[in-house]
Design an enzyme around this catalytic site. Structure first.
Site: not given
Lengths: 529, 535
Positions: A61, A389, A96-97
């Site tokens: 994550d 998520d 997010t990545t």
């Protein structure tokens, strides 16, 4: 004559190209770090904390990885928590990545342009144009199935599966996707994830995880009290059940003989007994308190055949109040007007080796509990993050029901539109617009690379496919070729993609604008010897 | 050298010896000071204008700030040099007085110092230079007055004001949505402005930021925003036509300030005290209820029991509201801040049309909106943005915009931007220089040259050839006798700033010139720098 010291000792100043270099390198290093976690075949990272015990976390994550990094490079700090990726995590919960990777790619392209002597401001202007154009492209292509509940649900399923496929849960993604979708649909459109309670219990396998429609409280039932109550009337309270102190300031007990002590003690007990009587007078058969319940009142409750649960944490209390429709009470003088919570059945259940209290048949349908089972605490933690998520994305999608295809499809669509724009734009800006499209295409490239596929071949095929406006082509990781995303059922939420695009552009722009870095001397820690 | 002799011929030391103190004297001291001042100006020079770059600053605690606001850069820079500190203060005072042009003032001061250095090398006495600068600055301020224009706007026609704010915002990172932000700033200022007295109390405008969402989601709220939620999770989230009791006393048993002890030595006492305690809470809530309050806003905390009683009596309440917010709420709702329950009366309640709680994102972020207040003179600007830095920078930018709007309401004279005012002043000062006999003439001429450095920096930052551009614009100004020609930073195609709608306030510009001159004069007057070696 030069000034030797303008700034304080140890403060450093970097200017012009060097500053830009430093920030580019820093930001790209971060992007490269999380790059390998992108996509369904992304790899995990082990994080060891510097704190006591050197706890180990295994995760892919992005937000978690970035949060745990200690970084000295100021530009890299722009990219990591508590900034860009943190926001993406809080607001949309996923992607997010992607934000960090896209921002890194944008900077990588920008670096090339800067080396070609194009002014950063021109690059920024170009990026802005391109971002706007890309967003419009997404807007046009997004589908909205809000009107058709069945289709909408299947959309949600697809999104959940796509999100989960890159996580540890990918083996059982169908089960977890269903779990997540069910949980989110119960919320009726609110984005407040508080009413979804996740309980982690080590033991069993991930497959044994389940969604419970009632409410599960991770507490034990007091000794000698009923373990099974039907048609429970619940009083949820936040009150002191140890010793009820006198709150008036300055009050203290001062006695001159042992007999008096006993008297006062008696009075205290009497007071507690009264309180308990009052609570019982509410006609309840279950009493849940946020604070401790001492043995004495507990005994009284047991005598009255009332189930008393102590020390439920604050969130548990709030949730329980929400679920059962009661109110959190702190005074007990007017039993007739306190709203009690109701549920059909309270019982003690066993999960693994632990006893939990299960409230079923509750009034409010919104809340539910997800019980996660797994081999170790690492797996459970990671599973919780993944599920979080998925839940975030789903709850956002319920509000903004526009959906896009996944698997690199949106990036290619945007890249094509941006490329077209580059051709139409006169002036130096067009280089930057073109660079933006390159950066967008880098995302599917990375996904393919991570899966061990021939990215150059795949991307060129994809690009050719996307020359056709209505294509659904994306990368099919399983078969290793170009596939129809519609048929494969890979979808992503529009809101997430838009968030990624805007945040990444914003971050890249911010770093590009910098031409000087001034680092103050680190604050001295006092030596406490 | 620092020895003196008393009447008996014995030497005594005035200043300790070289080993402990560093000392610079005369020309050397002046030059060192000037170069320090210049170094500061050089840092800010690249941040000037719409194409100015940002600086990244890392604070001692490792936080990163990215900004191009002159005052902020200097404040965060952790400067050690005394002269550099003067420059920092210069920028700060411009910020306090005017709120905008903080970069320009430092760049101008730097240029003036640079010119002074040349004059010093020619052997001109620093005091004469100061005098020359003083005359020149007077000339420029007068000239600015003569080229200034009255700026017409009214409550119904806010367009000109919005244009000005847009000029200010265009140099910031937020220029993506400068139009929206400028409108917000102008509306906010007009909402709190007293147009009769031409006064604006900027304290009535609260700028709040919350990470998340887009910059485009930034909104102006005609009311107050409090970063708090209801004290009890089950209180209503939406109250219409609220009567607000604003309290600064806690819902807790009283704590007299005098020291006292209550000794409990008998059971009766114990019981009466208990009774007393219960009554306290009942009384408090009852008093609020009696005066007709439908919402309680309190500066302090609540006891659990009181909290429940409030909830029970259907009286929503907010606790731990900060003092400043409390005041704003009082102003906005027309209520009075009540320090004691006994003094609570119906007249002292504030009124608001709508109070609602709004949650953001997936986390537990909630905020309280108090809208449609009885007195709409307090407004809140609520900023959303991708990250904390963005919000901080937006706050600073909006502050600038608010100040500009306020200055225009105070004094509606404007001059045109893009360096046009500086060029025009430079021409005027240059022309006037020849009329002054004596050494000052040189200083005045240097002043004119220093003024040129602002358009020069603008051109440089915009990627234009600085000397070519400046000379072209200058000759155009003289040829067409048009003081509105400036540097075309945004590549629009015209360098008439009037057409480009780029302007600044007259007082802002005047202040810049006056402040810069003052500081330069001060620096020039220093001829001895004594620093203790270690302190």
């Amino acid at each position: 004559m030069t000034v030797e010291r303008l700034l304080k000792d140890e403060a450093t100043e970097e200017k012009g190209d060097r500053a830009r270099m430093a920030s580019f390198v820093g930001a790209m290093a971060i992007a490269d770090l999380v790059k390998t976690t992108l996509g369904p075949k992304g790899m995990d990272k082990i994080l060891q904390s510097t704190g006591r015990g050197h706890n180990v976390t295994v995760t892919n994550d992005g937000a978690t990885i970035l949060k745990s990094l200690h970084i000295d490079n100021p530009a890299a700090k722009v990219l990591i928590a508590p900034d860009i990726s943190k926001v993406q995590d809080d607001e949309v919960g996923d992607g997010t990545t992607s934000v960090v990777v896209l921002a890194g790619e944008l900077l990588r392209e920008a670096e090339k342009l800067v080396n070609k002597k194009i002014h950063p401001m021109t690059i920024i202007a170009g990026y802005r144009l391109a971002a706007e154009c890309a967003r419009n492209a997404l807007l046009q292509k997004a589908k909205d199935n809000k009107q058709d509940p069945d289709k909408f649900k299947s959309d949600l399923m697809k999104i959940a599966m796509t999100t989960l496929s890159s996580k540890i849960l990918s083996q059982d993604k169908e089960q977890f996707a269903k779990l997540a979708v069910d949980a989110v649909l119960r919320l009726n459109g609110s984005t407040n994830l508080e009413s979804i309670h996740i309980i982690k219990k080590a033991g069993g396998s991930l497959k044994d995880s389940f969604l419970d429609e009632g409410f599960i409280l991770d507490k034990k039932i007091g000794i000698g009290q009923p373990k099974h109550i039907e048609n429970a009337k619940i009083l949820v309270a936040n009150t002191a059940m140890d010793t009820d102190k006198v709150k008036i300031y300055g009050a203290r007990v001062r006695v001159d003989s042992m007999a008096k002590v006993a008297e006062i003690e008696g009075a205290e007990k009497e007071k507690m007994r009264e309180k308990v009587q009052k609570i019982i007078a509410h006609g309840v058969n279950c009493f849940v308190n946020r604070q401790l319940i001492y043995n004495f009142p507990e005994e009284l409750f047991a005598d009255a055949g009332i189930l008393a649960i102590e020390h439920a944490d604050f969130e548990g209390i709030e949730r329980l109040a929400l679920v059962t429709g009661g109110e959190i009470a702190s005074t007990f003088d007017n039993p007739e007007s306190v709203k009690l919570g109701h549920c059909k059945l309270i019982e003690e259940i066993m999960i693994g080796e632990d006893k939990l209290i299960h409230f079923s048949g509750v009034e409010m349908g919104q809340a539910c509990t997800i019980v996660l089972r797994g081999a170790s605490s690492h797996v459970l933690d990671e599973a919780e993050r993944s599920l979080h998520d998925a839940l975030c994305v789903l709850s956002q999608t319920v509000n903004d029901s526009r959906v896009l295809l996944g698997g690199g499809w949106p990036e290619m669509v945007m890249a094509k539109e941006v490329d077209d724009l580059a051709r139409k734009t006169p002036g130096k800006k067009s280089h930057a617009v073109e660079a933006f499209s390159h950066a967008l295409q880098a995302i599917p490239t990375i996904i393919a690379d991570n899966a061990g596929l021939d990215s150059a071949e795949l991307i060129s095929q994809l690009r050719a496919e996307h020359h056709n406006d209505t294509t659904n082509a994306g990368i099919d990781i399983i078969s290793g070729g170009v596939g129809d995303m519609e048929k494969l059922g890979i979808s992503e939420s529009f809101k997430v993609k838009q968030g990624v695009l805007l945040s990444a552009t914003e971050a890249a722009e911010m770093i590009l604008r910098v031409d000087e870095i001034i680092t103050c001397a680190p604050r001295k820690r006092e030596n406490r010897m | 050298m620092a020895l003196a002799f008393d009447e008996y011929g014995r030497p005594f030391i005035i200043i300790k010896e070289q080993g402990q103190k560093a000392r610079l004297r005369g020309l050397e001291a002046q030059k060192a000071n000037i170069s320090a001042g210049k170094a500061v100006a050089r840092i800010l020079r690249t941040s000037l204008g719409p194409k100015g770059m940002d600086k990244m600053l890392q604070s001692p605690d490792g936080d990163v700030v990215i900004t191009n606001d002159g005052a902020t850069i200097l404040e965060q820079m952790d400067v050690d040099n005394q002269i550099a500190k003067l420059m920092v203060e210069l920028s700060r005072s411009q910020d306090y007085e005017i709120g905008d042009g903080t970069t320009g003032v430092v760049v101008l001061a730097g240029a003036l110092l640079e010119q002074a250095e040349k004059l010093l090398e020619r052997g001109i006495h620093p005091i004469r230079i100061s005098e020359g600068y003083e005359m020149a600055s007077k000339l420029s301020v007068e000239h600015l007055e003569s080229i200034s224009q009255k700026f017409e706007f009214s409550v119904t026609n806010i367009e000109p004001l919005v244009q000005t704010c847009m000029t200010t915002l265009s140099s910031k990172i937020v220029n993506r949505c400068k139009r929206a932000l400028a409108e917000i700033a102008v509306k906010a200022v007009l909402a709190v402005a007293d147009l009769e007295r031409k006064d604006v109390n900027l304290e009535l405008i609260k700028v709040e930021g919350k990470v998340g969402g887009k910059l485009e989601d930034t909104e102006l709220i005609y009311g107050i925003l409090v970063d708090k939620d209801m004290s009890h999770p089950q209180m209503p989230k939406r109250i219409e036509d609220a009567n607000i009791a604003i309290l600064t006393c806690p819902f807790e048993p009283p704590k007299p300030k005098t020291k006292h002890k209550i000794d409990i030595d008998t059971v009766e006492k114990f019981q009466t005290l208990r009774q007393q305690e219960q009554n306290y809470f009942d009384d408090m809530v009852q008093k609020c209820k009696d005066v007709g309050a439908t919402l309680v806003i309190c500066q302090w905390g609540f006891d659990d029991e009181a909290n429940h009683l409030l909830m029970h009596r259907n009286l929503p309440a907010v606790r731990w509201v900060g003092g400043v917010e409390l005041e704003l709420i009082a102003i906005a709702t027309g209520g009075r801040i009540v320090p004691r329950f006994q003094e609570l009366t119906t007249e002292k309640l504030g009124k608001a049309g709508l109070v609602r709680e709004k949650s953001f994102g997936t986390t537990k972020d909630r905020m309280l909106y108090i809208e449609h207040c009885a007195n709409s003179r307090a407004v809140t600007i609520f900023i959303r943005g991708g990250n904390k830095m963005m919000i901080e920078e937006t706050k600073r930018s909006l502050h600038d915009a608010l100040c500009v709007a306020r200055n225009l309401i105070r004094n509606n004279s404007i001059v045109y931007g893009g360096g046009s005012a500086e060029i025009s002043c430079s021409i005027a000062v240059e022309a006037a220089a020849d009329r002054y006999p004596g050494v000052e003439q040189y200083a005045i001429r240097s002043f004119a040259e220093a003024l040129d450095s602002i358009p020069m920096a603008l051109a440089e930052n915009s990627g234009l050839p600085p000397i070519d551009t400046l000379t072209a614009v200058k000759s155009q100004q003289i040829k067409e006798s048009n003081p509105y020609c400036g540097i075309d930073c945004n590549d629009v195609g015209t360098n008439n700033m009037r057409e480009q709608n780029v302007f600044e306030t007259l007082i802002g510009k005047q202040q810049q010139i006056l402040l810069a001159t003052q500081v330069v004069k001060m620096i020039l007057k220093i001829d001895d720098v004594i620093t203790p070696a270690e302190y």
